[in-house]
Design a protein around this motif. Sequence first.
Motif, PDB file in Angstrom:
ATOM      1  N   LYS C  12      83.764 -23.880 -17.458  1.00 46.20           N
ATOM      2  CA  LYS C  12      84.638 -24.066 -15.886  1.00 46.20           C
ATOM      3  C   LYS C  12      85.840 -24.027 -16.117  1.00 46.20           C
ATOM      4  O   LYS C  12      86.549 -25.246 -16.162  1.00 46.20           O
ATOM      5  N   ARG C  13      86.957 -23.958 -14.813  1.00 43.29           N
ATOM      6  CA  ARG C  13      87.801 -24.207 -14.561  1.00 43.29           C
ATOM      7  C   ARG C  13      88.647 -25.605 -14.384  1.00 43.29           C
ATOM      8  O   ARG C  13      88.705 -25.837 -13.024  1.00 43.29           O
ATOM      9  N   GLY C 507      96.999 -17.854 -11.934  1.00 46.95           N
ATOM     10  CA  GLY C 507      95.467 -18.015 -11.447  1.00 46.95           C
ATOM     11  C   GLY C 507      94.771 -17.218 -12.767  1.00 46.95           C
ATOM     12  O   GLY C 507      93.444 -17.447 -12.882  1.00 46.95           O
ATOM     13  N   MET C 673      83.067 -16.059 -18.585  1.00 50.31           N
ATOM     14  CA  MET C 673      83.420 -16.437 -17.488  1.00 50.31           C
ATOM     15  C   MET C 673      84.827 -15.939 -16.790  1.00 50.31           C
ATOM     16  O   MET C 673      84.673 -14.997 -15.458  1.00 50.31           O
ATOM     17  N   ILE C 674      85.832 -16.494 -17.170  1.00 49.98           N
ATOM     18  CA  ILE C 674      87.327 -15.821 -17.144  1.00 49.98           C
ATOM     19  C   ILE C 674      87.664 -14.342 -17.098  1.00 49.98           C
ATOM     20  O   ILE C 674      88.364 -13.416 -16.160  1.00 49.98           O
ATOM     21  N   ASP C 676      85.449 -11.950 -16.492  1.00 46.20           N
ATOM     22  CA  ASP C 676      84.908 -11.171 -15.662  1.00 46.20           C
ATOM     23  C   ASP C 676      85.957 -11.287 -14.246  1.00 46.20           C
ATOM     24  O   ASP C 676      85.072 -10.286 -13.731  1.00 46.20           O
ATOM     25  N   GLY C 677      86.018 -12.081 -14.166  1.00 48.06           N
ATOM     26  CA  GLY C 677      87.177 -12.689 -12.911  1.00 48.06           C
ATOM     27  C   GLY C 677      88.368 -11.686 -13.324  1.00 48.06           C
ATOM     28  O   GLY C 677      88.696 -11.234 -12.051  1.00 48.06           O
ATOM     29  N   GLN C 678      88.788 -12.084 -14.263  1.00 47.33           N
ATOM     30  CA  GLN C 678      90.063 -10.670 -14.324  1.00 47.33           C
ATOM     31  C   GLN C 678      90.029  -9.420 -14.695  1.00 47.33           C
ATOM     32  O   GLN C 678      90.312  -8.848 -13.406  1.00 47.33           O
ATOM     33  N   HIS C 680      87.067  -8.207 -12.042  1.00 46.66           N
ATOM     34  CA  HIS C 680      86.941  -8.056 -10.748  1.00 46.66           C
ATOM     35  C   HIS C 680      87.645  -7.852 -10.181  1.00 46.66           C
ATOM     36  O   HIS C 680      88.651  -6.778  -9.053  1.00 46.66           O
ATOM     37  N   GLY C 681      89.089  -8.425 -10.771  1.00 42.04           N
ATOM     38  CA  GLY C 681      90.233  -8.448  -9.535  1.00 42.04           C
ATOM     39  C   GLY C 681      91.134  -7.491  -9.671  1.00 42.04           C
ATOM     40  O   GLY C 681      91.908  -6.866  -8.975  1.00 42.04           O
TER      41      GLY C 681
END
Lengths: 161, 263, 789
Positions: C12-13, C507, C673-674, C676-678, C680-681
Amino acid sequence: MPQVNMTVNGKPASGDVEGRTLLVEFLRDSLNLTGTHVGCDTSQCGACVVHVNGKAVKACTMFAAEAEGTEVLTIEGVAAPDGTLDPVQDAFHQHHGLQCGFCTPGMVMSAKALLAENPKPTEAEVRDYLEGNICRCTGYHNIVKAIMAASGQDVETIAAE
Amino acid sequence: MYAFDIERPTTLADAVKLLAASDEHQALGGGQTLIPTLKQRLAMPETLVSLTAIDELKGICQDDAGRICIGAATTHDEVVKGAGDYPGLAALAGQIGDPAVRNRGTIGGSLANNDPSACYPAAALGSGATIVTNKREIAADDYFQGMFTTALDEGEIITEVKFPVPQKAAYMKFEQPASRFALVGAFVAQYADGVRVAITGASEEGVFRWSEAEAALGANFSPDAIEDLTLSGDGMIADLHGSGDYRANLVAVMTKRAVAAAG
Amino acid sequence: MPKDGGIGASSKRREDARFLTGIGNYTDDINLHGQAYVHFLRSDVAHGKINGIDTSTAESMPGVIRIFTGKDFETAGSIPCGWQVTDRFGEVMKEPRHPILAEGKVRHVGDPIAAIVAETREQARDAAEAIELDIEDLPAVIDMKAALEDGSTKVHDDLSDNLCFDWGFVEENKQAVDDAIKSAAHVTTLELVNNRLVPNAMEPRVAVGDFNRGTGEHTLYTTSQNPHVIRLLMGAFVLNIPEHKLRVVAPDVGGGFGSKIYHYAEEAFCTYAARELNRPVKWTCTRSEAFLSDAQARDHVTKIELALDADNNFTAVRTETYANMGAYLSTFAPSIPTWLHGTLMAGNYKTPLVYVNVKAVFTNTVPVDAYRGAGRPEATYQLERVIDKAARELGVDPIALRRQNFITEFPYATPVAVEYDSGDFNRLMDKLEANADFDGFAARRAENEKTGKLRGLGINCFIEACGIAPSHLVGQLGARAGLYESATVRVNATGGITVMTGSHSHGQGHETVFPQVVADMIGIDESMIEIEHGDTANTPMGMGTYGSRSIAVGGSAMVRATEKIINKARKIAAHLMEAAEADIELKDGQFTVAGTDKSVAWGDVTLAAYVPHNYPLEDIEPGLEETAFYDPNNFTYPAGAYACEVEVDPETGRVTIERFTTADDFGNVVNPMIVDGQVHGGLAQGIGQALLENCSYDENGQLLSASYMDYAMPRADDMPFFTVDHSNGTPCAHNPLGVKGCGEAGAIGSCPTVINAVVDAVQSGGINLDHIDMPVTPGRVWQAIQSAK
C-alpha cells in the motif's frame, strides 16, 4: 474589511475578508488549510469540495462571507484527532483510490457526503454522484471501488485485475 | 474578480431595498453561475445582495389550488428531496449540475439567469408555472424571452415559483459531454386540459414550447403520436457539440423518450 | 500467494497518508514571506504585430510593483528546444526564438505579452486591464496544410516558411516501399486525424521564484516532472545562472502526463523577477489560463497505406503525417512525431518495409508536445485502424489477420531501427480472448439489438518503446540531453536508508515502489527505506519522470547503487567476522559466512561503517553511500492486446463503453496494485481522447474548447470497471529488474480499440461506415450515420 466567523473542523475560525474572497481562499490563505485544492475556475473539477453545515459544496463557488456562522468540514478535519483514518480515507488507501492526490480531498469529501445520504450505493449511483469530481489519474476504477468498499460492500468480485 | 461588497439581508424587504439603491447592485442566488462569471470578470457589480440568508424565500409547500410552491432561494437538492408531490419536477432538479452544485444552486437563480441550456426553464415552461416576484406574478409563457433574457425588471426579485401538478410528467436530458448542461432537454407534462412540451438546450431563442408535439400528444399521449414529427435545424444552436440538425433530431428523440418515461 | 513485501507485492502506498488528510505539499501550498504575485497579460488574438505597449497607467495602480514586457528580456536566452531533428535532405529543423514575453509579435492566443507583479493577485490583474495594447491583427495560420501553401502568412517572419522540418524515415527505404505498394495484391488506405488534446493534470501549474541576496542562490519551486532538466535548461540557456547558484524544487506534483516536463516561460520569469525585485514572486495558473499556456498534445493529420500480398501478409506500410508544432517549439516537440512515432510504425508485425514521412508545421496555436504516450498513440492508432479496415475489406477475421503477421521471434530488428528485445504477442492475444469473453459477444449484441442499440467489439494490439535510451544513440538522433537516470543510496548508521533519485513522482508512487526493490535486495523491511526526490539540492542530476521510464531507468540506477552498497557492506561484514569476502552471503538482512553459523546483522555492518572502530580502514573508506548513473542500452518494449465493447445509440449517436479488457506485457512487475492503477489511468485518457476530448480552434485561432464547459474531461460515469491483466510478462532482457514501463500503455492501446469497436457497432446496423474521427462525440456519430445511410 468585514469579518467573517465560522467553525472549521470543530474550531472557531474568523478573519477579515473582502466581498470577493472565496471560501476556498479563506481556508487556504487565511487559515492555512491547504488540503482543499483549486483545479478549475468553472466550478466543475470538485478538488475544492468541503462540507458546509453537512452538505458538500464547492468552496471555489461560494464566498467566504456566505459561510458566516456555518460549520465547515475540510479534508483536514476528517481523520480522528489521533490520526486514525476515516473509513472513506482508509478505503481509498486500501484500494489505491488515489495517485497524484490532487483531486483526492474533494473526492473524499464527496464520497462522505454520498455515503451519508446513501449508505449502500450501487456502482452506477457512485459514478453518478461523482459527476462533479474530476480525476485525471485513476480512471475512477479504484475510486469507485474504494467508495463501495467503504460502504461495506464486497468489492472483490469487481472486474478482475 | 473585481472588488465588490456582499450584503446578506435576512428579509425580502431589505433585499429589495438594497437592490433598488443602485444600478450597480446585483442579486446573488446560489452563485453557481454568477461566481464563475465574476471570476472571468464578465460582471462588475458594486455590491452583491445575497438572497440565501432570507428564510422567507426558502421552502416548498402546496397552495390551495394544489400547486407546488417553491421559494426562490430553495436549492436544487431541497427540491429533489422536498417536491415528492411532483415527481417529474423533483427528478429534473436531480439532474441539474452535480451534487455540490445542487446544494448551493437555487431555483430563483436559475430562472433569473435563464441559461439556454439550463434545466429549470424547461420545467417552468413545461408546467405552465407562475413566477412570483416582489412585484407581480408572471406566467411562464410570458416570462422567458430568449437566451439569458426574462421579463424581470431591473431590481425585481423572484420570490417563489408555483407549479401546477400534472397527471404525468418526465424530463429527458441529453447532456453536453463537457459542461453536463442540457445539449437538449425535453420536459413533457400531461394536464387535464392538455399536454405541454418544453425544450431546453436546443434553440437560439432559449427554452421553447414544441406546439406540434403538444397537439399530437394531446390527442394521443404516446411516443407513437410524435413518431413522424420532425423539426428544422434552422434556429437551433450549432456549436462544437452538435449541429442544428443534430439538436433538432435530439429534440424529437428526447421528447419521445420523455413521453415513454412519463408512462 | 501474493507477497506481503518486496518485489511483486502490492504494498500500500505510503504517500497516501498525507494526500488523504490534506497535508501534502503542492507548489501552490508554498507561500514565502513577502511574496509578490505575478499576472501575465496574454494575447487575445492568435497572430498580431505589437506596435505598442503602454504600461504607464497600469504602473501607477494600487499595489503594482513593476511591469515587465518583452523588452526586459531581449538579452535573455530563448526558451530552448531539447531536440534537434534533421530532415530528409540533411538540413536541421527550423528553430525560431521563443521569448519569455512576446517580442514584436504575438503568435497564439495566450502568448504572454506583459507580466505584472503586484502585492496581490487581484491587483496584478486589475493593472493588466489598464495596460494599453496596440496590436495590429494579422491573418492567423491554423490549418496545417494551408500553412504550407505558397504565400501563406508566416508564423515567424524570419523563417522561410511554416515548415519546421520534412522528415523521412527510413529515407533509404522510400523507393522500395513505393515499389512494394505499387505491386501489392491489396492496399488499404486510411486518412485520419489524431485529435489535439489538452493534458489537464488536475493541479494547474505554479511557480514561485526566490532569491537569497546573501548567497546569490536562486530557488524555483515549480510543478515539474523533472527539476534537474528545468535547472539545466533555464539556468544554462535562458537566464545564464550557473547550476550551483540555482536550486529547483518540485514538491508534491498533482499529475503531469507530459505537460510538466517542459521548461515554461513563467518559471523563468518568476526566477528572474525574484532577483530583480528582491522578493519572492509567485504565479498560480488558473485553469482557463492553462488551456492557453500548457503545451497541448497530439494533433496529427495522417494518410496511411497498408500493402498486403495475396496471402494477406503485410508487405509494406507508408504514411504521410502533418504534425502540428504550434507557434513555438516546446522542449521535446520535434521528437514526438519523429523518433517516438516513426520507430513504432512496424507495430507488432513483421512488415518488412516501412516508410514514414512527417511534415512538422508552425501554426498560430499553443505549442504541442508530449502527452502520455507521445507519438506512440499516434503510431498505434493509425496502424491498428488501417489493419482493421484491411480485415473488413478482405473479409478476414481481424484477430487472425493480426496473428498471421505477428513477430514471433525475439530479439527482432524492425525496419524502423529499433530492436524488440522480448515479447509474446500470441500469448497476450490468447489471454485477451479468454478474459474478454469473445464467445459471449454475440449474445450481448443480440441483447442490445432488442432495445435498438448497436453493439460493437474492437480489438487492438500494440507495442511501444519507453524508457527512451541509450544516451549515445539519442544524441545521434538529435537529443540535446542524456537519458540516463541516477540514484544515491545513503545508508544511515543505524541501518535505515535514504534513496535520492533523479526520478520524480507525481502520482506514480515511487515512495512506495522504489523501497520495495531495495528492501528485496538487502532483505530488510520496506519501512527502513525512504525515497527523496524532486529537489536538485539533495538529489543527483537526473532526467526525471516521463516516457514510462522511472522503474526501468531510475529503478535500475537504484539497483546499481544498491549493488555497490551491498558489495561494500560485504567487505565490512567479512572484516567483522574475520572471513573471506567471497564467503559472505546476504539473506534477510543478515550477513553469514557460508557453511557456518557466523553472522552479523545489517545494522551491525552499517554501524561499523560510520563508527569505524573495528574497520578495514586501510582497504575501504568509512561510510556507506553510493551513487550510480544508469544508461540503458535499449528502450523497453511493453506490448498489449486490448478489447473493447461499445454500445451505440443510433438515435442520439451516444457511445457507451460497456467492457474494456486488457492483456499487457510489462515484463516483471514490482507492485501489481500500482501497475493496475497506471493502466486504469492510461485507459481513461485514451478513452477520453477517443470519445470526449477535443481541443478545437476556430479559423481565427480562438480556442473553442477553452474550459471544462466545452473541453470534455472523462468523468466517473463515462468509464466502466476495467478488466486488466499483466500476468504474461516477458522480462525485459537488458535491465537488471527485467521490467518494462507501464505508465503509457493504457493511453497507447485504447484509442484504436474504441474506434474499431465503434465502427464495428455501426457496421452491424447495416451502415457502411469505414472510419470516424476522434472524438466520437454523439453529434459526430449521429452525423456519420446520417451521411453513410
